[in-house]
Design an enzyme around this catalytic site. Structure first.
Site, mmCIF file in Angstrom:
data_model
loop_
_atom_site.group_PDB
_atom_site.id
_atom_site.type_symbol
_atom_site.label_atom_id
_atom_site.label_comp_id
_atom_site.label_asym_id
_atom_site.label_seq_id
_atom_site.Cartn_x
_atom_site.Cartn_y
_atom_site.Cartn_z
ATOM 1 N N GLU A 164 0.818 -1.227 0.000
ATOM 2 C CA GLU A 164 0.000 0.000 0.000
ATOM 3 C C GLU A 164 0.849 1.273 0.000
ATOM 4 O O GLU A 164 0.310 2.375 0.031
ATOM 5 C CB GLU A 164 -0.947 -0.013 1.195
ATOM 6 N N LYS B 76 5.785 -1.757 1.900
ATOM 7 C CA LYS B 76 5.090 -1.990 3.175
ATOM 8 C C LYS B 76 4.988 -3.480 3.493
ATOM 9 O O LYS B 76 5.177 -3.906 4.626
ATOM 10 C CB LYS B 76 3.691 -1.388 3.090
HETATM 11 C C1 BGC Z 1 -2.701 -4.283 5.092
HETATM 12 C C2 BGC Z 1 -3.757 -4.990 4.273
HETATM 13 C C3 BGC Z 1 -4.665 -5.729 5.217
HETATM 14 C C4 BGC Z 1 -5.239 -4.798 6.284
HETATM 15 C C5 BGC Z 1 -6.039 -5.541 7.335
HETATM 16 C C6 BGC Z 1 -3.369 -3.358 6.091
HETATM 17 O O1 BGC Z 1 -2.397 -2.733 6.873
HETATM 18 O O2 BGC Z 1 -1.864 -3.517 4.257
HETATM 19 O O3 BGC Z 1 -3.147 -5.897 3.381
HETATM 20 O O4 BGC Z 1 -5.708 -6.313 4.500
HETATM 21 O O5 BGC Z 1 -4.174 -4.147 6.947
HETATM 22 O O6 BGC Z 1 -5.238 -6.463 8.007
#
Ligand code: BGC
Length: 773
Positions: free
Chosen positions: A488, A601
């Protein structure tokens, strides 16, 4: 990192009250049974730092989203599982003083989460301002046998006085979510009733109209025998209680038993909810606390027989893995296919208790290997039931002809995320849902699932991918623009390798599944084609063309897949060159700087290599690992586990262990300074992956279980249990040998360290440990 808990193999132990860490301990000591969950709050009044939390599975509220500029396609609401009525409360008053650990002096405090037997226990001695001393011992559990109920045994002993103690067990429905976007309350009262030593309150959620009735009944013992007592009912707005005044002698133990349950309109007719709750409560009290607890202990013993992991030679690691397994079991039991796994389970409010791709990408293997196949199947059915909404969701975004885009965050199949820029374009989640079907079928051999449900989902997802790519005249290939991969820290990129790869893989697997379904049940297959207007020849041909011509960015010189087009234009540097004070980046850098940087990330290209390991040779995996791992900052708790499994696969034992450590005790040591918001439930599944798929080398190939285990150097031995197609196996690995035990009544053939091994029924075999390659 905080290390205030005592290492113990089976318990989470807090010796001495750590008031400043109380919200962390409350998260850690959460109890749950798949239908309800309760943070480790105190029963008695507490004016210190606390986040009261009781959650009822499936009961949610569509909170208004917070957004600056509204854009088309933005979800209408952000759904959250609600903080529900407090059922554990018992106020204790001695004359004019309240028992409140924030205002009195506390000694001999001990709070213990007993994971082996599934209960929470707390004991302490409190000295009130008047000098009166009380000894308290509280024990409670959320029953996994009566899975809408909890029970409490609360004992008080005056140590230096005789006198009156007033106890007020209550249910308080005047509750707010701390994370409410506009500080609104979400519950309205419907009705309440109080009677002798019992009380009920029925509440309804605003907008969604769920009804939940919380009921309680009480029993009191003195000198080990039940006593008669007067109970004065109290009724206030959204609050019911019974006040009981007791004569207590110095040294005499008074025990209050509180039986409670939360029944919701998801499972009961809301017209008769109070009646149903009364009957439920009656059943609990006739069972009695000790019998309920005995059943709880037995049920947990049965669970551990199926799923325990034993680590010899490292108590902290042992505690860490059992804690993760315990919390996963408390969060999802597979009893109800309408329920799913929130990233924080029932341990806090963050992520709103909604379903993310975490379930399919991280949690599924745990339930596949440790539970009856129906548990994993129910996770799949959850998505099957949401297919209509996923098609509607895709339609809203301009897709057609039965294309489905599953939501990134959901409660009921509708998209309900709170962060447009990031989440909106994370369409890779669609691929994880397809992958989960593949993984379930590969593990269980249940190809019938494809005919009955799976293929319909796969076709709908494939239709989405076929429309989401387009032909680039410049490249003379298909491209996929404007996506966000699992990393992300990059938004709106073109040709994200992971997303494109999983899209092409879904198309390939759908073609395979079409063949299986057609062969297995031609009639049902024809009926499906008819119902969803699937024109096999044309759609399969399109899919084949896309698979053969999809652009997947690759760097010839380095021999690595590119996370996205243009990745190499970034200033590449290892995360180890970052000054320590700048980590985590998301708390120190501007978003703009993060997006431009090379820092990752969570696993992205590597996520793909983890899923599709068999499609790549070891050298390719190694080159990509060496390229991306140093730039990964693991600021998602879902990241290190993928790296750990891959590192084990590559024989990088130290790296595998380092990555494993980052999640194994993530919450117990509050590694990321955020456990007070709740535990990282889905990353706990990742820890299990690091152990069983990583150190254990568990795979399924050609309908056979494959194991390539090794024991990390810091441990004397590692043993784990897995279920596979009706058999229960235990694998124990030491430095010298691997022992596999077959607990089932039929022979099982596996591949152990690349050699075939047949285990007769109820037998064990030990082989000298072959070095992992
Ligand atoms: C992650 C996602 C994940 C979400 C819930 C986020 O920090 O990047 O991949 O689905 O957290 O765990």
């Amino acid at each position: 990192m905080k290390q205030y808990l005592t290492p113990d193999e089976w318990c989470i132990v807090e010796e001495g009250f750590h008031a400043a860490y109380n919200e962390i301990t409350e998260s850690l000591m959460s109890l749950g049974n798949g239908r309800m969950g309760q943070r480790g709050n105190f029963e008695e009044r507490f004016t210190g730092k606390t986040l009261q939390g009781n959650y009822v599975a499936g009961v949610y509220y569509p909170d208004k989203t917070r957004v600056g500029w509204w854009k088309n396609g933005y979800p209408d609401y952000f759904a959250k599982v609600l903080n529900a009525a407090n059922w554990i409360g018992i106020d204790i008053d001695i004359e004019y003083e309240s028992l409140d650990l924030n205002t009195c002096t506390v000694r001999d405090f001990r709070r213990v989460l007993n994971m082996k037997e599934g209960y929470l226990e707390r004991s302490f001695i409190a000295t009130l301002k008047s000098g009166k001393e009380l000894k308290v011992n509280a024990r409670r559990f959320c029953s996994i046998v009566d899975d809408e109920a909890g029970a409490i045994r609360y004992s008080i002993t005056p140590l230096n006085f005789d006198g009156k103690i007033t106890v007020t067990p209550y249910i308080d429905g005047d509750i707010r979510n701390r994370d409410a976007n506009y500080d609104e309350k979400f519950w309205d009262e419907v009705r309440k009733e109080t009677g002798y030593a019992e009380a009920y309150i029925e509440l309804r959620t605003r907008k969604t109209g769920f009804h939940v009735c919380t009921g309680m009944c009480l029993e009191i013992e003195q000198d080990g025998a039940p006593i008669d007592f007067q109970s004065q009912p109290i009724r206030r707005e959204k609050y019911v209680a019974n006040r009981i005044s007791l004569d207590c002698r110095q040294g005499q133990e008074t025990v209050i038993y509180k039986f409670a349950c939360n029944l919701s309109s998801l499972n009961y007719d809301s017209d008769h909810l109070v009646q149903e709750t009364r009957q439920y409560i009656k059943r609990l009290s006739s069972k009695g606390f000790e019998r309920m607890l005995l059943e709880q202990k037995q049920a947990w013993a049965d669970q551990w027989k199926m799923n325990d992991i034993v680590i010899e030679g490292d108590v902290a690691a042992q505690q860490g893995i059992r804690f993760n397994i315990f919390q996963l079991e408390q969060t999802y039991t597979g009893e109800d296919e309408r329920l799913n796994i929130g990233p924080k389970g029932f341990t806090g409010e963050k992520y709103g208790g909604s379903t993310y791709w975490d379930t399919e990408a991280y949690c599924l293997p745990f339930y596949l290997s440790t539970a009856d196949p129906k548990v994993a199947r129910n996770l799949l059915l959850y998505r099957y039931k949401h297919l209509g909404k996923a098609i509607e969701n895709a339609k809203k975004l301009g897709f057609r002809a039965g294309a489905a885009l599953y939501p990134m965050v959901t409660m009921n199949g509708e998209e309900c995320h709170n962060e447009w820029e990031i989440t909106f374009e994370e369409i890779h989640r669609n691929g994880a849902i397809a992958y989960a079907i593949f993984e379930y079928v590969r593990y269980t051999g249940d190809e019938r699932y494809l005919v009955d449900y799976g293929l319909e989902v796969l076709i709908a997802i494939s239709r989405f991918w076929s429309q989401r790519v387009h032909w680039s005249t410049a490249k003379q290939q298909y491209v996929m623009l404007g996506v966000t991969g699992p990393n992300e820290y990059e938004n709106n990129v073109n040709n994200n390798w992971y997303t494109s790869y999983i899209a092409a893989w879904t198309l390939r697997y759908t073609i395979e599944a079409v063949g299986i379904a057609r062969k297995l049940d031609p009639e049902k297959y024809a009926e499906l084609c008819d119902r969803i207007h699937f024109r096999e020849e044309k759609e399969v041909e399109t899919a084949r063309h896309i698979v053969a011509n999809l652009y997947l960015p690759y760097d010839e010189d380095r021999g690595v897949f590119l996370q996205q087009e243009g990745f190499l234009d970034k200033e590449l540097m290892p995360a180890s060159d970052l000054p320590k004070g700048q980590r985590p980046l998301n708390q120190h850098w501007s978003w703009d700087r993060i997006l431009r940087s090379c820092f990752i990330k969570q696993a992205d290209v590597l996520q793909g290599l983890y899923f599709f390991e068999e499609e790549f040779d070891g050298e390719t995996i190694r080159r990509n690992f060496d390229f991306y791992e140093p730039m990964t900052v693991h600021e998602s708790s879902l990241s290190p586990c993928v790296h750990s499994v891959l590192a084990s696969r590559l024989g990088l034992k130290e790296k595998a262990y380092e990555m494993y450590l980052r999640t194994a005790r993530l919450d117990l040591d509050d590694y990321n300074n955020d456990t007070e918001d709740g535990c990282h439930i889905t990353s706990m599944a990742g820890t299990w992956l690091a152990v069983v798929k990583g150190f254990g080398g568990l795979r399924v190939r050609d309908n056979q279980l494959v194991l390539n285990p090794y024991c990390p150097d810091n441990w004397e031995s590692l043993s784990f249990k897995v279920r596979f197609r009706g058999a229960l196996l235990q694998v124990k690995v030491t430095k010298a040998e691997v022992e596999v035990q077959n607990f089932s009544a039929r022979p099982v053939s596996i591949l152990l360290a690349d050699a075939p091994l047949t285990l007769e029924a109820n037998s064990r075999k030990a082989v000298n440990r072959t070095e992992k390659v």
